[in-house]
Design a protein around this motif. Structure first.
Motif, short mmCIF file in Angstrom:
data_model
loop_
_atom_site.label_atom_id
_atom_site.label_comp_id
_atom_site.label_asym_id
_atom_site.label_seq_id
_atom_site.Cartn_x
_atom_site.Cartn_y
_atom_site.Cartn_z
N GLN A 1 -10.43 3.08 18.24
CA GLN A 1 -10.66 1.65 18.21
C GLN A 1 -9.87 1.05 17.06
OE1 GLN A 1 -14.76 0.57 17.98
NE2 GLN A 1 -14.34 -1.63 17.87
N VAL A 2 -9.15 -0.03 17.34
CA VAL A 2 -8.33 -0.67 16.32
C VAL A 2 -9.21 -1.33 15.28
CG1 VAL A 2 -6.65 -2.47 15.87
CG2 VAL A 2 -6.43 -1.06 17.93
N GLN A 3 -8.87 -1.09 14.03
CA GLN A 3 -9.57 -1.75 12.93
C GLN A 3 -8.56 -2.31 11.94
OE1 GLN A 3 -12.25 1.25 11.28
NE2 GLN A 3 -13.97 0.22 12.27
N LEU A 4 -8.91 -3.44 11.36
CA LEU A 4 -8.12 -4.04 10.29
C LEU A 4 -8.95 -3.99 9.03
CD1 LEU A 4 -6.67 -7.19 12.11
CD2 LEU A 4 -5.56 -4.98 11.72
N VAL A 5 -8.43 -3.34 8.01
CA VAL A 5 -9.16 -3.17 6.76
C VAL A 5 -8.48 -4.01 5.69
CG1 VAL A 5 -9.98 -1.56 5.03
CG2 VAL A 5 -9.87 -0.86 7.44
N GLU A 6 -9.18 -5.02 5.22
CA GLU A 6 -8.64 -5.95 4.23
C GLU A 6 -9.14 -5.57 2.84
OE1 GLU A 6 -9.24 -9.68 7.31
OE2 GLU A 6 -10.84 -8.52 6.37
N SER A 7 -8.33 -5.89 1.85
CA SER A 7 -8.72 -5.68 0.46
C SER A 7 -7.96 -6.63 -0.43
CB SER A 7 -8.48 -4.23 0.04
OG SER A 7 -7.10 -3.92 0.13
N GLY A 8 -8.44 -6.78 -1.67
CA GLY A 8 -7.70 -7.55 -2.66
C GLY A 8 -8.28 -8.90 -3.01
N GLY A 9 -9.31 -9.32 -2.32
CA GLY A 9 -9.91 -10.60 -2.66
C GLY A 9 -10.65 -10.53 -3.98
N GLY A 10 -11.09 -11.68 -4.47
CA GLY A 10 -11.83 -11.70 -5.71
C GLY A 10 -11.92 -13.08 -6.30
N LEU A 11 -12.39 -13.11 -7.54
CA LEU A 11 -12.55 -14.36 -8.29
C LEU A 11 -11.47 -14.43 -9.36
CD1 LEU A 11 -14.12 -16.89 -9.22
CD2 LEU A 11 -15.56 -15.35 -10.58
N VAL A 12 -10.70 -15.52 -9.35
CA VAL A 12 -9.66 -15.71 -10.34
C VAL A 12 -9.70 -17.15 -10.84
CG1 VAL A 12 -8.12 -13.95 -9.39
CG2 VAL A 12 -7.93 -16.33 -8.62
N GLN A 13 -9.00 -17.40 -11.93
CA GLN A 13 -8.89 -18.75 -12.43
C GLN A 13 -7.65 -19.42 -11.86
OE1 GLN A 13 -9.00 -18.44 -16.74
NE2 GLN A 13 -11.24 -18.56 -16.73
#
Length: 116
Positions: A1-13
């Motif tokens: 099954q195709v999956q897209l795994v995202e990363s890198g988000g967060g809180l910045v100024q």
């Protein structure tokens, strides 16, 4: 099954940078396009940037041109979104989107929050 795994988000100024990644798994055919969309609270989901996997052609929303760069690593079936000079109005959930022939796949989303 195709999956897209995202990363890198967060809180910045405001003014800082973030790099989002999205890796696709279980790909049996060549990816047509990959891209990033975002949805802020109370707003519709909108295009941020897309890239054609074959030739690397890119497309950007006017609101991010000059601040955002989309790129891909074909060998890893991965797309990146480098975001610089972030603004509070960039705050949203960022979704990875992939097309393989006529099929469309979405990631779960990663939160990006930019404080002023």
């Amino acid at each position: 099954q195709v999956q897209l795994v995202e990363s890198g988000g967060g809180l910045v100024q405001a003014g800082e940078s973030l790099r989002l990644s999205c890796a696709a798994s279980e790909i049996l055919f060549s990816i047509t396009t990959m891209g990033w969309y975002r949805q802020a609270p109370g707003k519709q989901r909108e295009l941020v940037a897309t890239i054609i996997f074959d030739d690397g052609s890119t497309n950007y929303a006017d609101s991010v041109k000059g601040r955002v760069t989309i790129s891909r690593d074909s060998g890893k079936n991965t797309v990146y979104l480098q975001m610089n000079s972030l603004k509070p109005e960039d705050t949203a959930i960022y979704y990875c989107r992939m097309t393989v022939r006529r099929a469309v796949y979405w990631g779960q989303g990663t939160q990006v929050t930019v404080s002023s």
